[in-house]
Scaffold this motif. Structure first.
Motif, short mmCIF file in Angstrom:
data_model
loop_
_atom_site.label_atom_id
_atom_site.label_comp_id
_atom_site.label_asym_id
_atom_site.label_seq_id
_atom_site.Cartn_x
_atom_site.Cartn_y
_atom_site.Cartn_z
N LYS A 123 0.82 -1.21 0.00
CA LYS A 123 0.00 0.00 0.00
C LYS A 123 0.86 1.26 0.00
O LYS A 123 0.57 2.22 -0.72
CB LYS A 123 -0.94 0.00 1.21
N ILE A 124 1.91 1.26 0.79
CA ILE A 124 2.80 2.42 0.86
C ILE A 124 3.48 2.63 -0.49
O ILE A 124 3.60 3.76 -0.97
CB ILE A 124 3.85 2.24 1.98
N GLU A 125 3.91 1.54 -1.11
CA GLU A 125 4.56 1.64 -2.41
C GLU A 125 3.62 2.23 -3.45
O GLU A 125 4.01 3.06 -4.27
CB GLU A 125 5.02 0.25 -2.84
N LYS A 126 2.35 1.85 -3.41
CA LYS A 126 1.37 2.37 -4.36
C LYS A 126 1.08 3.84 -4.11
O LYS A 126 0.75 4.58 -5.03
CB LYS A 126 0.07 1.56 -4.28
N MET A 127 1.19 4.28 -2.87
CA MET A 127 0.91 5.68 -2.53
C MET A 127 2.08 6.59 -2.91
O MET A 127 1.88 7.78 -3.09
CB MET A 127 0.64 5.82 -1.03
N SER A 128 3.28 6.05 -3.04
CA SER A 128 4.45 6.86 -3.38
C SER A 128 4.34 7.30 -4.83
O SER A 128 4.11 6.48 -5.72
CB SER A 128 5.72 6.05 -3.19
N PRO A 129 4.52 8.60 -5.08
CA PRO A 129 4.45 9.06 -6.46
C PRO A 129 5.63 8.51 -7.26
O PRO A 129 6.70 8.28 -6.71
CB PRO A 129 4.53 10.58 -6.35
N PRO A 130 5.45 8.29 -8.55
CA PRO A 130 6.51 7.72 -9.37
C PRO A 130 7.67 8.71 -9.57
O PRO A 130 7.51 9.91 -9.41
CB PRO A 130 5.82 7.43 -10.71
#
Length: 98
Positions: free
Chosen positions: A24-31
């Motif tokens: 979830k944290i990885e998905k929330m991090s902007p690219p």
């Protein structure tokens, strides 16, 4: 001393929850796709990102690769690792031989 092992069976469940949170944290991090994104992640200006590239701090094949003549594709994990090195003072302000 008495040790209670009743909660050991909860470890796999806790591990799964931790892994789910990491996703979830990885998905929330902007690219990190552009120099502007890299600048934001490193908390510097895009000009400083250019300087890091020119001075060899950000290296082709390690932190980015070229797509065509002008387009750079940044490697997110390497940029995040570089950010940690900056925070720890591991990156010096000297020019690096390229």
């Amino acid at each position: 001393m008495r040790v209670n092992f009743e909660n050991l069976d909860l470890i796999p469940e806790l591990l799964k929850k931790i892994e789910d949170l990491e996703i979830k944290i990885e998905k929330m991090s902007p690219p990190v796709n552009s120099k502007k994104d890299v600048a934001r992640v490193l908390d510097v200006t895009p000009r400083t990102v250019n300087n890091y590239i020119t001075q060899g701090y950000l290296q082709e094949g390690v932190h980015f690769h070229r797509k065509g003549a002008k387009m750079l594709v940044f490697i997110e994990s390497a940029i995040l690792e570089f950010r940690e090195q900056l925070k720890k003072g591991m990156v010096k302000n000297e020019k690096v031989a390229v």
